[in-house]
Design a protein around this motif. Sequence first.
Motif, mmCIF file in Angstrom:
data_model
loop_
_atom_site.group_PDB
_atom_site.id
_atom_site.type_symbol
_atom_site.label_atom_id
_atom_site.label_comp_id
_atom_site.label_asym_id
_atom_site.label_seq_id
_atom_site.Cartn_x
_atom_site.Cartn_y
_atom_site.Cartn_z
ATOM 1 N N MET A 146 0.890 -1.008 -0.133
ATOM 2 C CA MET A 146 -0.011 -0.116 -0.065
ATOM 3 C C MET A 146 0.884 0.986 0.047
ATOM 4 O O MET A 146 1.817 1.400 0.990
ATOM 5 C CB MET A 146 -1.067 0.075 1.205
ATOM 6 N N GLY A 164 -2.135 5.769 -0.452
ATOM 7 C CA GLY A 164 -3.240 4.819 0.157
ATOM 8 C C GLY A 164 -3.300 4.741 1.550
ATOM 9 O O GLY A 164 -4.872 4.615 2.106
ATOM 10 N N GLU A 165 -2.426 4.792 2.566
ATOM 11 C CA GLU A 165 -2.520 4.633 3.818
ATOM 12 C C GLU A 165 -3.214 6.157 4.548
ATOM 13 O O GLU A 165 -3.632 6.124 5.335
ATOM 14 C CB GLU A 165 -1.103 4.794 4.436
ATOM 15 N N LYS A 168 -6.817 5.630 3.900
ATOM 16 C CA LYS A 168 -7.585 4.970 4.826
ATOM 17 C C LYS A 168 -7.632 5.744 6.232
ATOM 18 O O LYS A 168 -8.481 5.508 7.113
ATOM 19 C CB LYS A 168 -6.787 3.727 4.907
ATOM 20 N N THR A 205 -11.785 1.271 -5.872
ATOM 21 C CA THR A 205 -10.761 1.489 -4.612
ATOM 22 C C THR A 205 -11.188 1.438 -3.206
ATOM 23 O O THR A 205 -10.625 1.171 -2.362
ATOM 24 C CB THR A 205 -10.001 2.805 -5.109
ATOM 25 N N TYR A 240 -10.023 -0.387 0.058
ATOM 26 C CA TYR A 240 -9.910 0.131 1.443
ATOM 27 C C TYR A 240 -10.488 -0.423 2.581
ATOM 28 O O TYR A 240 -10.186 -0.784 3.450
ATOM 29 C CB TYR A 240 -9.994 1.730 1.252
#
Length: 260
Positions: free
Chosen positions: A1, A5-6, A9, A37, A41
Motif C-alpha cells: 500500500m 493509500g495509507e 485509509k 478503490t 480500502y
Amino acid sequence: MSLVGEERKGIILEQLNSEGQVKTVDLVKRLNVSSETIRRYLEELEAESRLKRVYGGAVKINIGGEEPSYLKREVLYAEEKRNIGKAAAALVEDNDVIFIDDGTTPLQLIYFLMNKSNLTVLTMSMPALHLLMEYKNKDLFSGDIYLIGGKVNTTHSRVTGSIAEKMAALFHADKAFISIDGITHKGITVFDPERGQLVSRMMDNSNQRILMTDSSKIGLTQLYSMTEWRDIDIVICDVDMPKDWKKTLSEQEVSWIVAK
C-alpha cells in the motif's frame, strides 16, 4: 500500500470515528477515487478489525456486541431514516391503530402523521411518547396515545420486561412499525432479547407487520432472533433488496419498498 493509500485509509477512519459511519458514494467524491478503490480500502480495514463493512459503506465495530445508546443511534443515517419514516407514514390510514417500535427509524414516522385523523398510537419508546405529546399539545396530532408500561431502560429510552409484555397483549393494532439490528435472508435479529420479546408480542397482535431499516443493518446478525420472514409483510429500506434475497422474500410474500 502506498503512502497515499495509507493516508486515504486514515481519512476514512477519522470520519468513521467522528460520525460512526462512512458511505462508499461519499468517500468516492471526497477522496476522488473509484468505488472499487474504496471497497478495497474498506476490505483491508475490515481485515485489520478497524471497521465493519455494511451495505453501501462501513460502520464502527461494536465492541462486545452491545447495542449503541439511543443518542448514538439517533445521528446515524439520519437522512435515510427520515425518508423511511415518510414512506411508512404513507401506509397509515385514518382511524388506524398503530404500534411504533422504540428505534430511531420508526420515530421518524411521527413527523409525517400530521394529516392523519383519529389515530391510536401504542409505543414503548420514551422519545416517541414525548414527540407525540408535543404534537398533541400543539394540535398537530389527532388521536390517542398509549405508552406500553414496564421496566424503563434509561440507556435506550424504552420500556421492556414482563409487565410490558402483559400490557401489550391487551391491545390489537392494524399495523406494527418495527426496527431491527440485523437482517439477513434467514431472518431478523436484535441486540436485546427483552425488547425482541415485547416487539414479537405486538407483531402477533397486529394485522400488518412493517419492518423499517436503513441499509447498514443488511447482512448483520445480532444476539436474539426476533422473527422470521414469514412474519413480515413489508420492508421499507433506503436501498433495493439484495438480489439473492428475492426468491426467499417472494416465497414469503414480503413486499420491499425503497424510500427515496
